[in-house]
Write an enzyme that holds these catalytic residues in place. Sequence first.
Site, PDB file in Angstrom:
ATOM      1  N   GLY A   1       0.326  -1.310   0.007  1.00 50.84           N
ATOM      2  CA  GLY A   1      -0.283   0.035   0.033  1.00 50.84           C
ATOM      3  C   GLY A   1       0.943   1.360   0.135  1.00 50.84           C
TER       4      GLY A   1
ATOM      5  N   CYS B   1       5.545  -6.627   1.477  1.00 50.33           N
ATOM      6  CA  CYS B   1       5.163  -5.265   2.087  1.00 50.33           C
ATOM      7  C   CYS B   1       4.808  -4.096   2.955  1.00 50.33           C
ATOM      8  CB  CYS B   1       5.662  -3.715   0.368  1.00 50.33           C
ATOM      9  SG  CYS B   1       6.148  -2.530   0.043  1.00 50.33           S
ATOM     10  N   TYR B   2       3.704  -3.554   2.968  1.00 48.02           N
ATOM     11  CA  TYR B   2       2.948  -2.770   3.564  1.00 48.02           C
ATOM     12  C   TYR B   2       2.436  -3.830   4.819  1.00 48.02           C
ATOM     13  CZ  TYR B   2      -0.239   0.541   6.010  1.00 48.02           C
ATOM     14  OH  TYR B   2      -1.203   0.686   7.657  1.00 48.02           O
TER      15      TYR B   2
ATOM     16  N   HIS C   1       7.847  -6.894  -4.123  1.00 51.51           N
ATOM     17  CA  HIS C   1       6.623  -7.846  -4.589  1.00 51.51           C
ATOM     18  C   HIS C   1       6.740  -8.960  -5.024  1.00 51.51           C
ATOM     19  CE1 HIS C   1       4.178  -3.888  -3.319  1.00 51.51           C
ATOM     20  NE2 HIS C   1       5.742  -3.611  -3.263  1.00 51.51           N
TER      21      HIS C   1
ATOM     22  N   GLU D   1       4.484 -10.708  -7.025  1.00 54.94           N
ATOM     23  CA  GLU D   1       3.449 -10.804  -8.217  1.00 54.94           C
ATOM     24  C   GLU D   1       3.890 -10.186  -9.187  1.00 54.94           C
ATOM     25  OE1 GLU D   1       2.694  -6.563  -5.268  1.00 54.94           O
ATOM     26  OE2 GLU D   1       3.602  -8.371  -4.806  1.00 54.94           O
TER      27      GLU D   1
ATOM     28  N   ASP E   1     -17.097  -9.997 -23.277  1.00 55.16           N
ATOM     29  CA  ASP E   1     -17.826 -10.706 -22.493  1.00 55.16           C
ATOM     30  C   ASP E   1     -19.202 -11.283 -21.997  1.00 55.16           C
ATOM     31  OD1 ASP E   1     -15.365  -9.018 -21.487  1.00 55.16           O
ATOM     32  OD2 ASP E   1     -16.208  -7.758 -20.892  1.00 55.16           O
TER      33      ASP E   1
ATOM     34  N   LYS F   1     -10.268 -11.056 -17.043  1.00 56.30           N
ATOM     35  CA  LYS F   1     -10.154 -10.693 -18.934  1.00 56.30           C
ATOM     36  C   LYS F   1      -9.773 -11.552 -19.563  1.00 56.30           C
ATOM     37  CE  LYS F   1     -12.346  -7.598 -21.476  1.00 56.30           C
ATOM     38  NZ  LYS F   1     -13.830  -7.522 -21.794  1.00 56.30           N
TER      39      LYS F   1
END
Length: 530
Positions: A59, A92-93, A182, A184, A240, A386
């Site tokens: 964050g 992290c945060y 991070h 990710e 979609d 998506k």
Amino acid sequence: MSCRMTEERILIVDYGSQYTQLIARRIREAGVYSEIHPCTRPTDELAALNPDGVILSGGPCSVYDDYAPELDPELLRLTRDDGSPVPVLGICYGLQSMAHIAGGAVEGAERREFGRATLRIPNETRTDALLEGIPDGSTVWMSHGDHLTALPDGYTVLARTENAPIAAVRHTDRPHFGVQFHPEVVHTDYGAQLLENFALRICGCEGAWSPASFVETQVEALREQVGDQHVILGLSGGVDSSVAAALLHKAIGDQLHCIFVNNGLLRKGEWMQVQDTFRGHFNMDLRAVDASDRFLDALEGVDDPEEKRTRIGNTFIDVFTAETDALAQDLGTRPAFLAQGTLYPDVIESVSFKGPSVTIKTHHNVGGLPEELGFELLEPFRELFKDEVRAIGELLNVPSSIVNRHPFPGPGLAIRIMGEVTRERLATVRAADAIFIEELRAHDLYDEVWQALAVLLPVQTVGVMGDERTYEHVCALRAVTSVDGMTADWAHLPHDMLGHTANRIVNEVRGINRATYDITSKPPGTIEWE
């Protein structure tokens, strides 16, 4: 509709990181279903979801900021049905919050760390479950101003970097872990491995979730929920709603009724293409309504983007309601369900860790229809990204021309015309857009781009055509690369391709004498101009 798609579930608690959605994607890539929830959601509600693991995101705040979101200590005390503690990973945060409430020291780093760093893993911790398969000296991605300078009681260091002596930690007794970097993001070499280790080795998940398992589970759930009732779906021809129609048709067959409204704001050839595909390829009950004049009349004199959306939305509701009433008369009963192709990014963008987010743009399919229409809502893709929907479309044999089609906004070409929408301007931007898409396909670049579009600007410039002075409009071309549309970078298209496209537009589209290319990323810009 939101139903549990698997018995395994990892929750991501969002503290406002720009990377939060990437955490969810990496966990799903490991074969485990994941969900994102704002950190403001009460812990008892999160506990009721029976998570197999919890990840605390990064964050933008310092734990010492007055407005910093606080970690509820009860979140670290969750247990599973068998009484074992729920594993937690702080990123992290998230790590700093875990350490802060447990008595550790979090301080501003002497040197803020943004970018790549080298992860050093001591011999004694290389076999730890979190770091299994991650070699010493690999690259990780840092993005922080604060870092840990002292561990709380019960924690031990697993790894460090030059600027962060505490880069990865674990609790000695409980399955609580944290990393300062991070995992990710793609810049962390073995980030996907670390998150897979957490999901499979630490949380004990089997990793059986996939688009194929989603289809099987969701078809059964839809059949059970719908029963012998009828469902209507507003079909737009985009990815979609098209894949949602295919999934529902597989589940309930002729109980699905699709309504396709021509709002006059569609892409070139779209009106007939959608009808041919869903009547011919799928043999669905498709009711096509040409209400283009009604929409364009409603937009006359309107130049504000949100007012455009409002008028388009209100007109759609009126047309859709009238067609639904006609359908109910034909069926002898009113459909009980309304299906929409809402995706996870639509939902995520509506929530912030500080509460309801500032409206950037109104999402046409998130809360867009009034409750008094009297339908129960079906949103089978509300928790999917998506690319996951595209994969499901391929499994359901939706034509690749639809599955791989670029996203298209609900308000259509109306928000690609800066200023008032007129029939003449629509014809202009539609023609320019078609040329851009044709050239992307001709240069084998269409599938390399997430979304491409032409925008008609309310700007006129002087030009020379055929030895004559012109004073006509400017067309902006925009193409972006992305994974899920939540962040995007401008596509680095070949200059010769852009030059050829601009030349075609200026020569073939009346009313345009200049073309530009938009090189703004998201953020700070959005993909669409309005």
